[in-house]
Design a protein around this motif. Structure first.
Motif, PDB file in Angstrom:
ATOM      1  N   ARG A 250      74.122 -35.950  31.512  1.00 23.12           N
ATOM      2  CA  ARG A 250      75.381 -35.354  31.057  1.00 23.12           C
ATOM      3  C   ARG A 250      75.857 -35.976  29.751  1.00 23.12           C
ATOM      4  O   ARG A 250      76.347 -35.287  28.870  1.00 23.12           O
ATOM      5  N   ALA A 251      75.738 -37.293  29.662  1.00 21.07           N
ATOM      6  CA  ALA A 251      76.146 -37.998  28.446  1.00 21.07           C
ATOM      7  C   ALA A 251      75.383 -39.304  28.376  1.00 21.07           C
ATOM      8  O   ALA A 251      74.979 -39.851  29.401  1.00 21.07           O
ATOM      9  N   TRP A 252      75.201 -39.785  27.153  1.00 20.85           N
ATOM     10  CA  TRP A 252      74.447 -41.029  27.009  1.00 20.85           C
ATOM     11  C   TRP A 252      74.977 -41.831  25.837  1.00 20.85           C
ATOM     12  O   TRP A 252      75.603 -41.295  24.924  1.00 20.85           O
ATOM     13  N   VAL A 253      74.717 -43.134  25.903  1.00 24.48           N
ATOM     14  CA  VAL A 253      75.154 -44.033  24.850  1.00 24.48           C
ATOM     15  C   VAL A 253      73.989 -44.933  24.465  1.00 24.48           C
ATOM     16  O   VAL A 253      73.251 -45.426  25.328  1.00 24.48           O
ATOM     17  N   MET A 254      73.817 -45.123  23.177  1.00 26.25           N
ATOM     18  CA  MET A 254      72.784 -46.001  22.652  1.00 26.25           C
ATOM     19  C   MET A 254      73.472 -47.144  21.907  1.00 26.25           C
ATOM     20  O   MET A 254      74.317 -46.910  21.054  1.00 26.25           O
TER      21      MET A 254
END
Length: 314
Positions: A250-254
């Motif tokens: 659904r959502a991701w962070v790097m």
């Protein structure tokens, strides 16, 4: 509003264009694309583009280095930059008049004249809209150089037209731009071709990212990992969309360690995440934002907040 901008461009002999720090294709596309458009229609004017150059964008253009004195009595145009903290080269304050052209939420209404359209797919699309007005109002002509840069900016900010921000108007604009004489393959190769080291780093991302049952995912790239793959923090911008291919995400962070800070790049397929970015020294669009963390503990807080957002998303 657009005609007011055109009138200001007509009025000034020196025009200096800025964009945001850590530039992406839309930053260069809108900034340098507008500069090329002005040069094509007002060859007698002095037109400059400033800001720290990102070598990964050399295939598009290279900004200029200018002296402080050139800002005297100059028109300043800032594109694709939501707030003053993110304007690259703070000498913009030395100019005579400031115009803001942007498609991010207008949380920082800086400048003497503002044109903000959050419905635009990209700031480059807005510059093309300005050209359309200029064509009718002042007989503006589009140049091949400007068309190439604006096309690249639109492609970059729409993820090759895959993002929801790509509207019928976006496709119509792109259709107009590709009629000009530039090499689309060269643009796409410059934006998406990767060295083998980055492909290997992409493999690391796929092997080590974590995702919870609500589709919130994260990956950390500390300096030790970047050094292992001989990659720079700026080069990782090519990889931020990689996790978008993961089923049920659904959502991701790097997180990318960069000297004494940690770059935070957040992307989403639905949950609104720009409020999260604002909480951590950043901002951006509802589905694509950036922020800054200063410790890995703070990065963990970002992950917890992203998990809560995805859990609440319906």
């Amino acid at each position: 509003m657009k005609r007011q901008i055109i009138d200001k461009i007509k009025q000034y002999d020196t025009i200096i264009l800025h964009r945001h720090v850590r530039p992406d294709p839309d930053a260069y596309g809108s900034q340098i694309g507008l500069a090329e458009l002005i040069r094509a229609n007002y060859p007698e004017k002095e037109v400059y583009t400033v800001g720290e150059h990102d070598p990964s964008l050399s295939f598009l253009a290279i900004p200029q280095h200018i002296e402080d004195t050139q800002f005297n009595n100059a028109l300043i145009i800032v594109t694709d930059t939501a707030n003053t903290e993110r304007i690259d080269d703070d000498r913009y304050q030395k100019g005579d008049f400031i115009i803001k052209i942007d498609h991010h939420p207008n949380d920082d209404a800086y400048g003497d004249l503002l044109w903000v359209d959050t419905n635009a797919s990209s700031c480059s699309e807005m510059v093309y809209e300005l050209y359309e007005e200029g064509r009718e109002y002042a007989n503006w002509q589009m140049s091949d150089a400007a068309a190439r840069l604006l096309f690249a900016g639109i492609v970059g900010d729409t993820g090759r037209f895959l993002f929801p921000s790509a509207s019928p108007k976006t496709f119509e604009t792109a259709g107009q731009l590709i009629q000009y004489n530039f090499d689309r393959n060269q643009v796409f190769d410059g934006m998406y071709e990767m060295d083998r080291k980055l492909l290997n780093l992409q493999g690391y991302i796929y092997q080590h990212f974590e995702m919870d049952e609500n589709g919130a995912a994260s990956i950390k790239l500390p300096t030790s990992v970047l050094q292992q793959y001989d990659a720079t923090p700026s080069e990782t911008s090519l990889l931020v969309g990689s996790l978008g291919n993961v089923k049920n995400i659904r959502a991701w962070v790097m997180f990318i360690e960069d000297n004494d800070t940690i770059r935070v790049r957040i992307r989403s397929k639905g949950p609104v995440i720009n409020g999260l970015a604002k909480k951590y020294n950043g901002g951006g669009h509802p589905l694509a934002s950036g922020a800054t963390a200063y410790t890995w503990e703070e990065a963990d807080q970002v992950i917890d907040d992203l998990k809560a957002i995805c859990k609440e998303y319906k």
